[in-house]
Design a protein around this motif. Sequence first.
Motif, mmCIF file in Angstrom:
data_model
loop_
_atom_site.group_PDB
_atom_site.id
_atom_site.type_symbol
_atom_site.label_atom_id
_atom_site.label_comp_id
_atom_site.label_asym_id
_atom_site.label_seq_id
_atom_site.Cartn_x
_atom_site.Cartn_y
_atom_site.Cartn_z
ATOM 1 N N LYS A 140 2.416 -10.411 8.601
ATOM 2 C CA LYS A 140 1.405 -10.745 7.593
ATOM 3 C C LYS A 140 0.051 -10.616 8.272
ATOM 4 N N ARG A 156 1.278 -7.854 3.589
ATOM 5 C CA ARG A 156 2.406 -7.489 4.476
ATOM 6 C C ARG A 156 2.683 -5.999 4.235
ATOM 7 N N GLN A 216 9.293 -14.756 5.012
ATOM 8 C CA GLN A 216 8.385 -13.625 4.786
ATOM 9 C C GLN A 216 8.437 -13.285 3.292
ATOM 10 N N ASN A 268 7.476 -6.774 10.056
ATOM 11 C CA ASN A 268 6.945 -7.088 8.720
ATOM 12 C C ASN A 268 5.868 -8.171 8.826
#
Length: 269
Positions: free
Chosen positions: A227, A125, A178, A225
């Motif tokens: 991944k 990330r 997250q 953000n």
Amino acid sequence: MTTTRSPRVEPVSHQIPSVVALVPAAGRGLRMGGSIPKQFLSLGGEPLIVQSLRTLQAAPVVDQIVLAVPLADVEYCQKEIVLRHRLTKVTKVVAGGVERQDSVRYALAQVHSETEIVLIHDAVRPLMTLQMIAEVVAAAKKEGAAIIALPMRDTVKQVRVDGTIERTVDRAPLWLAQTPQAFRRDWIEAAHTKAHAEGIRATDDASLVEWLGHPVSVVEGSGENIKVTRPEDIVIGEAILASRMKGRELGEKSPKDKRSQSRRPRKSS
Ligand code: CTP
Ligand code: MG
């Protein structure tokens, strides 16, 4: 001529790190495909893993970083990732395990027994921000455990095995987890130790702390953000980086292409 001596500065290693960041980066990136594990792929001219580590390095609240990488890449990472990019807060590079949870447990074993907060952030990330780190650590200091998460925006369907919709799920209480995630050191250590002993597996660290019965707070993150999981995520990541660069003030340097000329890690089979 007289000379003055500057005051003696104690080496950082003699101090107890209050906040330690663990960075699991020992996966094989099977869903990404290709021959290089995704954490070493380039985004904005630098490996994803470097992007993530740079943000942690720049976070005033983070004292130390422990990195978990594939066993075969420990030396490469020490030299080409940590030393080359002057990531001075990375004090340990450990070999990861078969699953993410094992990699985190091995990194956790390196944390000082008097450290207050453990911050865990997936290397993949790379677009996490300093604000996310500051907010999630502050929340963990106050509440004991906190994660960055995003409220569900899409309509959610529960689908039967025959492919038809059973019902529409109320999305109001649903959030997508997250990283970064931050915990009191004693909570996360107890959670990993007990989970390992009892064979409990989870895909994030908060799940294990929840399973122990501790409350975990949620701090709203950002859709940026992402991944990096599949090839299209690199395209999305480049677009986010480009828009951030555009938004920055003139005069700020753009990241140079620092792709290593030396051997790149290969996936083990
Ligand atoms: N990770 C790890 N050790 C493992 C598996 C994963 O440290 N044994 C790390 C990955 O490197 C990544 C993070 O955990 O930074 C999140 O995992 P994921 O996105 O699932 O990455 P991979 O496991 O590498 O990808 P895939 O599941 O597609 O194989
Ligand atoms: Mg995985």
